[in-house]
Design an enzyme around this catalytic site. Structure first.
Site, PDB file in Angstrom:
ATOM      1  N   GLU A 292      -6.633 -38.491  12.500  1.00 55.79           N
ATOM      2  CA  GLU A 292      -7.623 -39.254  13.234  1.00 55.79           C
ATOM      3  C   GLU A 292      -7.029 -40.238  14.218  1.00 55.79           C
ATOM      4  O   GLU A 292      -7.506 -40.666  15.048  1.00 55.79           O
ATOM      5  CB  GLU A 292      -8.500 -39.937  12.051  1.00 55.79           C
ATOM      6  CG  GLU A 292      -9.451 -39.044  11.297  1.00 55.79           C
ATOM      7  CD  GLU A 292     -10.284 -38.229  12.012  1.00 55.79           C
ATOM      8  OE1 GLU A 292     -10.495 -38.455  13.127  1.00 55.79           O
ATOM      9  OE2 GLU A 292     -10.539 -37.090  11.418  1.00 55.79           O
ATOM     10  N   HIS A 295      -6.178 -38.654  17.341  1.00 60.16           N
ATOM     11  CA  HIS A 295      -6.944 -38.741  18.274  1.00 60.16           C
ATOM     12  C   HIS A 295      -6.862 -39.970  19.084  1.00 60.16           C
ATOM     13  O   HIS A 295      -7.288 -40.099  20.386  1.00 60.16           O
ATOM     14  CB  HIS A 295      -8.446 -38.292  17.805  1.00 60.16           C
ATOM     15  CG  HIS A 295      -8.971 -37.078  17.270  1.00 60.16           C
ATOM     16  ND1 HIS A 295      -8.857 -36.076  18.001  1.00 60.16           N
ATOM     17  CD2 HIS A 295      -9.277 -36.654  15.999  1.00 60.16           C
ATOM     18  CE1 HIS A 295      -8.943 -34.880  17.585  1.00 60.16           C
ATOM     19  NE2 HIS A 295      -9.473 -35.369  16.064  1.00 60.16           N
ATOM     20  N   ASP A 376      -3.324 -32.663  14.653  1.00 59.61           N
ATOM     21  CA  ASP A 376      -2.791 -32.093  13.702  1.00 59.61           C
ATOM     22  C   ASP A 376      -1.084 -32.443  13.983  1.00 59.61           C
ATOM     23  O   ASP A 376      -0.447 -32.708  13.164  1.00 59.61           O
ATOM     24  CB  ASP A 376      -3.163 -30.551  13.909  1.00 59.61           C
ATOM     25  CG  ASP A 376      -4.441 -30.313  13.011  1.00 59.61           C
ATOM     26  OD1 ASP A 376      -5.016 -31.200  12.558  1.00 59.61           O
ATOM     27  OD2 ASP A 376      -4.848 -29.298  12.986  1.00 59.61           O
TER      28      ASP A 376
HETATM   29 ZN   LIG Z   1      -9.889 -33.937  14.516  1.00 59.01          ZN
END
Ligand SMILES: [Zn+2]
Length: 434
Positions: A292, A295, A376
């Site tokens: 997260e 992001h 990722d």
């Molecule tokens: Zn995601």
């Protein structure tokens, strides 16, 4: 009375275009849904090689059955929505609702603006009523059958009332302002409307995590002794305010687990479902948190905001042009001389536009999948690829997300990469790191 589109003697070109686009979108949907169901069914018998040791066969088969049931329901819903669209437009539905509304308000001294708002609300209510059986079936039959939903009728009703209240408090004023701009500000109304809309969405994004989401769920700061040290150093490394990580009581509605990153500026938050926290060990929680944070570090939320502002700019510019074209109304089944013309234009646009842009869906899915890979990769660097892939496998299992989607279906719709590709990249990173 004959519907407006067949009163026009000259040309049905736009009607034909609209019907062709509608048929095409339904055909593509049906084709993709068929492929997805066949592909998942064909791979149901055994767990894919890479997952044999981590995914029980029963869970794999549950995911297959769940995917097929959801795809089938989604297809039925698309057909009903297409039928509703034709009823509202070519069959004269919007005009009929308009006559009802104007009849009911006849004699009252209401300004045109209010009549237009009532028309929009009435049409949206009809559409919501058609959608209601699907929402109920999904929540109380499908999700319950697979053991996900713990929703009660009481909570469903309370949620619905809250959504209606929010629509009244936030949606109605916005609609009034936009309709007023359409009426009062001349040919550049759409530019003003876009400015208002942009401001509105930014404010909404700011208050969504801190004011709106807490109306539905409880959020408490992530406080886990075993986690605190690692989480704090990870947050510090990433420059993310430590006060922004929360746990949400998702378990009050369903057993699905998830984590997400939301908001921007001071309102940004990373949210874990309590169901997910329960399933993951500290290393895996850290890996999901790092994803997260990926992001956040790659500015994905800001990029999404910019894209959505640009899209709404283009959309409103198109509407600004269409509203001056009588054929846009006539050929979608509405008399262009109606007093409620502005409201009708908004309705037609928001119902018809998604059909015209349906084939662009893969572009947005592709962009979203690229973001997932980036997040990722970030998590793999920060914590470890193995931890993230173990966490993901648990997520797939708990959500009965299929490990074997049809590649084309996935490329068209999926916001996240297919499990096999996503885990393969992480495996590769884990190998390199070793
Ligand atoms: Zn995601």
């Amino acid at each position: 009375m004959r519907p407006a589109w067949c009163r026009n003697r000259f040309s049905h070109m736009f009607t034909t275009f609209f019907l062709t686009a509608l048929a095409l979108s339904l055909l593509v949907r049906a084709w993709l849904a068929g492929r997805q169901m066949r592909h998942v069914a064909a791979n149901r018998a055994s767990v894919p090689q890479r997952f044999v040791e981590v995914m029980p066969l029963a869970a794999h088969q549950k995911a297959a059955d769940y995917t097929i049931a959801r795809t089938r329901l989604g297809m039925l819903e698309s057909i009903v929505e297409a039928a509703l669209l034709v009823c509202l437009t070519l069959m004269g539905g919007i005009e009929a609702i308009d006559r009802l509304v104007q009849g009911a308000l006849a004699g009252s001294a209401m300004p045109d603006l209010v009549r237009e708002v009532v028309l929009v609300v009435a049409v949206l209510l009809v559409s919501a009523l058609v959608d209601l059986p699907f929402s109920l079936y999904r929540e109380f039959v499908l999700e319950a059958r697979f053991g996900f939903s713990v929703m009660t009728w009481r909570l469903y009703l309370i949620d619905t009332l809250k959504v209606v209240a929010l629509a009244i408090v936030l949606g109605l004023p916005l609609l009034l302002v936009v309709l007023w701009l359409m009426q009062a500000s001349g040919r550049w109304w759409w530019l003003y409307a876009w400015t208002v809309w942009s401001g509105f969405s930014l404010v909404l994004l700011l208050i969504a995590p801190t004011i709106i989401a807490p109306l539905f769920n409880k959020f408490v700061p992530l406080e886990d002794e075993a986690l605190r040290g690692r989480v704090e150093s990870l947050l510090a490394r990433c420059g993310f305010a430590a006060k922004g990580v929360f746990v949400m009581d998702g378990s009050t509605r369903s057993t699905h687990g998830n984590a997400y990153f939301t908001g921007f500026g001071a309102a940004k938050r990373i949210v874990f479902f309590d169901t997910l926290i329960e399933r993951l060990n500290p290393e895996e929680i850290e890996a999901v948190l790092a994803h997260e944070l990926g992001h956040f570090r790659h500015h994905h939320v800001i990029q999404r905001i910019v894209v959505s502002l640009l899209t709404s700019f283009a959309g409103l510019a198109v509407l600004g042009w269409l509203i001056g074209q009588p054929w846009f109304f006539e050929q979608l089944g509405v008399e262009p001389s109606l007093a409620t013309r502005d409201a009708v234009a908004l309705l037609l646009f928001f119902f018809v536009m998604p059909i015209m842009t349906f084939l662009l869906a893969p572009l947005f899915s592709q962009a979203s999948r690229r973001h997932e890979y980036q997040a990722d990769a970030f998590a793999a660097e920060q914590t470890g690829a193995g931890e993230l892939s173990r966490a993901l496998v648990k997520l797939y299992e708990d959500n009965a997300a299929t490990l074997t989607p049809d590649p084309l279906h996935s490329a068209f719709y999926d916001s996240h990469p297919p499990a096999a590709l996503r885990i393969a990249r992480l495996d590769q990173r884990a190998l390199v790191a070793r």
